[in-house]
Enzyme design. Structure first.
Site, PDB file in Angstrom:
ATOM      1  N   GLU A 152       0.830  -1.205   0.000  1.00  0.00           N
ATOM      2  CA  GLU A 152       0.000   0.000   0.000  1.00  0.00           C
ATOM      3  C   GLU A 152       0.869   1.262   0.000  1.00  0.00           C
ATOM      4  O   GLU A 152       0.528   2.265  -0.624  1.00  0.00           O
ATOM      5  CB  GLU A 152      -0.935  -0.018   1.224  1.00  0.00           C
ATOM      6  CG  GLU A 152      -2.054   0.979   1.110  1.00  0.00           C
ATOM      7  CD  GLU A 152      -3.227   0.675   2.047  1.00  0.00           C
ATOM      8  OE1 GLU A 152      -3.359  -0.474   2.507  1.00  0.00           O
ATOM      9  OE2 GLU A 152      -4.006   1.589   2.304  1.00  0.00           O
ATOM     10  N   GLU A 155       2.111   1.627  -3.489  1.00  0.00           N
ATOM     11  CA  GLU A 155       1.018   2.117  -4.329  1.00  0.00           C
ATOM     12  C   GLU A 155       0.847   3.630  -4.155  1.00  0.00           C
ATOM     13  O   GLU A 155       0.684   4.368  -5.132  1.00  0.00           O
ATOM     14  CB  GLU A 155      -0.288   1.399  -3.968  1.00  0.00           C
ATOM     15  CG  GLU A 155      -1.448   1.816  -4.865  1.00  0.00           C
ATOM     16  CD  GLU A 155      -2.799   1.261  -4.409  1.00  0.00           C
ATOM     17  OE1 GLU A 155      -2.846   0.436  -3.485  1.00  0.00           O
ATOM     18  OE2 GLU A 155      -3.810   1.677  -4.995  1.00  0.00           O
ATOM     19  N   CYS A 177      -8.015  -1.598   4.477  1.00  0.00           N
ATOM     20  CA  CYS A 177      -7.840  -2.705   5.431  1.00  0.00           C
ATOM     21  C   CYS A 177      -9.128  -3.063   6.156  1.00  0.00           C
ATOM     22  O   CYS A 177      -9.288  -4.172   6.630  1.00  0.00           O
ATOM     23  CB  CYS A 177      -6.799  -2.343   6.475  1.00  0.00           C
ATOM     24  SG  CYS A 177      -5.180  -2.058   5.763  1.00  0.00           S
ATOM     25  N   SER A 197      -7.332   2.085  -2.181  1.00  0.00           N
ATOM     26  CA  SER A 197      -6.147   1.299  -2.505  1.00  0.00           C
ATOM     27  C   SER A 197      -6.587  -0.039  -3.085  1.00  0.00           C
ATOM     28  O   SER A 197      -7.541  -0.650  -2.601  1.00  0.00           O
ATOM     29  CB  SER A 197      -5.336   1.060  -1.236  1.00  0.00           C
ATOM     30  OG  SER A 197      -4.427   0.012  -1.450  1.00  0.00           O
ATOM     31  N   LYS A 236     -15.288  -8.847   9.140  1.00  0.00           N
ATOM     32  CA  LYS A 236     -14.285  -9.711   8.505  1.00  0.00           C
ATOM     33  C   LYS A 236     -14.894 -11.040   8.062  1.00  0.00           C
ATOM     34  O   LYS A 236     -14.374 -11.701   7.184  1.00  0.00           O
ATOM     35  CB  LYS A 236     -13.112  -9.950   9.450  1.00  0.00           C
ATOM     36  CG  LYS A 236     -12.173  -8.750   9.571  1.00  0.00           C
ATOM     37  CD  LYS A 236     -11.199  -8.658   8.392  1.00  0.00           C
ATOM     38  CE  LYS A 236     -10.375  -7.374   8.441  1.00  0.00           C
ATOM     39  NZ  LYS A 236      -9.618  -7.133   7.191  1.00  0.00           N
ATOM     40  N   GLU A 239     -16.068 -10.215   4.729  1.00  0.00           N
ATOM     41  CA  GLU A 239     -14.937 -10.140   3.802  1.00  0.00           C
ATOM     42  C   GLU A 239     -14.449 -11.542   3.429  1.00  0.00           C
ATOM     43  O   GLU A 239     -14.127 -11.806   2.276  1.00  0.00           O
ATOM     44  CB  GLU A 239     -13.790  -9.349   4.447  1.00  0.00           C
ATOM     45  CG  GLU A 239     -12.604  -9.163   3.506  1.00  0.00           C
ATOM     46  CD  GLU A 239     -11.416  -8.473   4.180  1.00  0.00           C
ATOM     47  OE1 GLU A 239     -11.441  -8.261   5.397  1.00  0.00           O
ATOM     48  OE2 GLU A 239     -10.459  -8.153   3.457  1.00  0.00           O
TER      49      GLU A 239
END
Lengths: 418, 112
Positions: A152, A155, A177, A197, A236, A239
């Protein structure tokens, strides 16, 4: 499990994550106090009748952060997904290689379930407990927090360097994140997706690395590996079942996700005496980590860790003192100008809570955002205060005390802003 | 105006809370905000600064990071944001606003 109810439901591979209810209200227990609504930035949890009984109106509107759950004084909100049963079976299966992947914040909350003071660091005992539970490789999500900084951070540097060229990616760059925030951006600010990102979160990186690099280093068949994400978080779980996270070459990069409360339950159910465990290290290769990784658990931590890299790359000099305290954030929005020698000023912002995130998003949308890099955490204070962490005992101590605690909290919050 | 159950509980709680804690609130407020979260946050920063727990404090100094990005022998030898990184470690996001708009069309009001 640790004061919260669960449905033992492990979503099958290929499920549409937007149809799964990760956070649910038990309407028989809801007293209509409305505390949950005050902690919900999207407004997904609402009163549905004259008695003020609450419900999550649709999983599409819910970012799965679980702040409603941890702040409900009646324990009326529960989790609709738990992989605990499936995980217990995998741990017993000799043909499955089970890999642990705990997030930074877990080690600052887990001890509380075994009587330790709030915030006690129990990283070494956590690794020992995972080994005792039968995990085959004690890998750690903190390693990929370090990888995230490399990816990151690079980037961000690429975006800064390419400004003015034809196909430059836009600034500011948002961190990616936090899964509650990512879903929030996709749902409410899809026009800002190019600013996010492209990096997966640390756990999104550790899943595929475990099944490729980890498999190679340990000479294990990748398809036997069962990766377990252990998080301070409910989002999460969302995710982990997202369809696009399957780059490791097998069904899912993240096979199961549990949170701090569920891990504490498993340790207790296995009869492990947590407090007498020795401190143990994770297994190397995908286990070793740095201080930069552990501060991911706090709001402002990803920013500080990224600046520890960016400073050295941009200036070409060593950063003598890694403490960049100006970005550390307890609540609200924090902004800072970081002076980097041989480069200039790096402008950054950190937002804690999605209502604050929305303010920064509006600024970006209007083309008025002066920042290079913006970190967003859905939970106030960051992952240490995540929806999957042990509960603040104050909130459910009793109706009276919880009401007082709520007032106290609000009063203090007002006081500090003034 | 009918006093709803919710606002009654709130009002009663407020009265009781201020009655009991009135004197102490101001003192406590100045001392520590969101005490519970602050304790966990402080513990995180203490671990970061504790050499016995974390030998290194910068991601780029982690020996296993140096190993994985080694230009010759590393698994990610083409470096951060390189080809293999893009395959394994980067992703795409999806516009989910259509599902949200469908909700709004049903008459459901949200905060945003």
């Amino acid at each position: 499990m640790e004061g919260v109810e669960y449905s033992l439901y492990a979503p099958p591979v290929g499920v549409d994550s937007d149809t799964v209810q990760f956070v649910r209200v038990d309407e028989a227990k809801c007293e209509g106090c409305g505390a949950c609504e005050e902690y919900c930035a999207s407004g997904a949890i609402q009163s549905i009748n004259d008695d003020g009984i609450h419900r999550i109106v649709d999983p599409v509107a819910c970012m799965n952060c679980g702040q409603c759950l941890t702040n409900c004084p009646y324990g009326a909100i529960y989790e609709g997904v738990s992989f605990v049963d499936e995980l217990a079976a995998k741990l017993k299966d000799p043909d499955t290689v089970v890999v642990s992947m705990p997030a930074p914040a877990v080690r600052y909350g887990l001890g509380e379930c075994f009587g330790a003071a709030t915030g006690t660091y129990v990283g070494g005992k956590m690794h020992a407990a995972l080994r005792k539970l039968g995990f085959d490789y004690i890998w750690d999500n903190e390693f990929t927090a370090d990888v995230t900084i490399m990816e990151e951070g690079t980037e961000l540097l690429n975006r800064v360097k390419s400004q003015g060229s034809k196909d430059a990616m836009p600034l500011p760059q948002f961190t990616s994140c936090c899964p509650g925030w990512v879903k929030f951006a996709e749902t409410f600010y899809p026009d800002l997706i190019p600013n996010l990102s492209t990096c997966k979160s640390p756990i999104g990186m550790l899943g595929p690395l475990a099944k490729t690099y980890g498999a190679k280093e340990t000479k294990t068949d990748g398809k036997k590996i069962y990766t377990v994400s252990i998080m301070p978080c409910i989002a999460k779980k969302y995710e982990g079942v997202r369809g696009e996270l399957d780059d490791g070459g097998f069904d899912r990069d993240i096979d199961a996700t549990i949170n701090t409360r569920e891990l504490a339950y498993m340790i207790k159910a296995a009869g492990i005496d947590f407090n007498s465990l020795p401190d143990e290290d994770p297994d190397p290769v995908l286990g070793e980590s740095t201080g930069a990784a552990t501060i991911f658990g706090n709001s402002g931590g990803v920013m500080e860790a990224a600046l520890r890299l960016a400073y050295e790359v941009l200036s070409g000099t060593k950063l003598a003192n890694p403490d960049i305290k100006v970005v550390r954030t307890h609540e609200g929005i924090n902004t800072a100008d970081v002076e980097v020698p041989n480069f200039g000023t790096v402008k950054v912002a950190v937002a804690s809570g999605l209502d604050n995130a929305a303010k920064l998003c509006e600024e970006v949308r209007a083309g008025k955002s002066p920042y290079h890099f913006i970190e967003i955490m859905t939970c106030p204070g960051g992952c240490v205060n995540g929806g999957g962490q042990p509960l603040d005992p104050e909130i459910r101590a009793s109706l009276f005390r919880s009401t007082v605690a709520q007032i106290n909290k609000r009063f203090r919050a007002r006081k500090i802003k003034a | 105006m009918k006093l709803s159950r919710r606002s009654f509980i709130k009002a009663a709680g407020a009265v009781a809370g201020y009655a009991v804690l009135g004197v102490n609130i101001a003192k406590e407020a100045a001392a520590e905000v969101m005490d519970f979260v602050a304790r966990r946050q402080n513990s995180v920063y203490a671990a970061d600064a504790n050499k016995k727990i974390y030998k290194y404090r910068k991601s780029q100094d982690n020996p296993m990071i140096v190993k994985i990005y080694d230009p010759k022998t590393g698994f990610l030898h083409d470096g951060p944001c390189g080809h293999e990184s893009h395959h394994l470690l980067h992703t795409h996001y999806y516009d989910r606003s259509k599902k949200l708009n469908a909700l709004k069309e049903k008459g459901i009001e949200l905060n945003l």
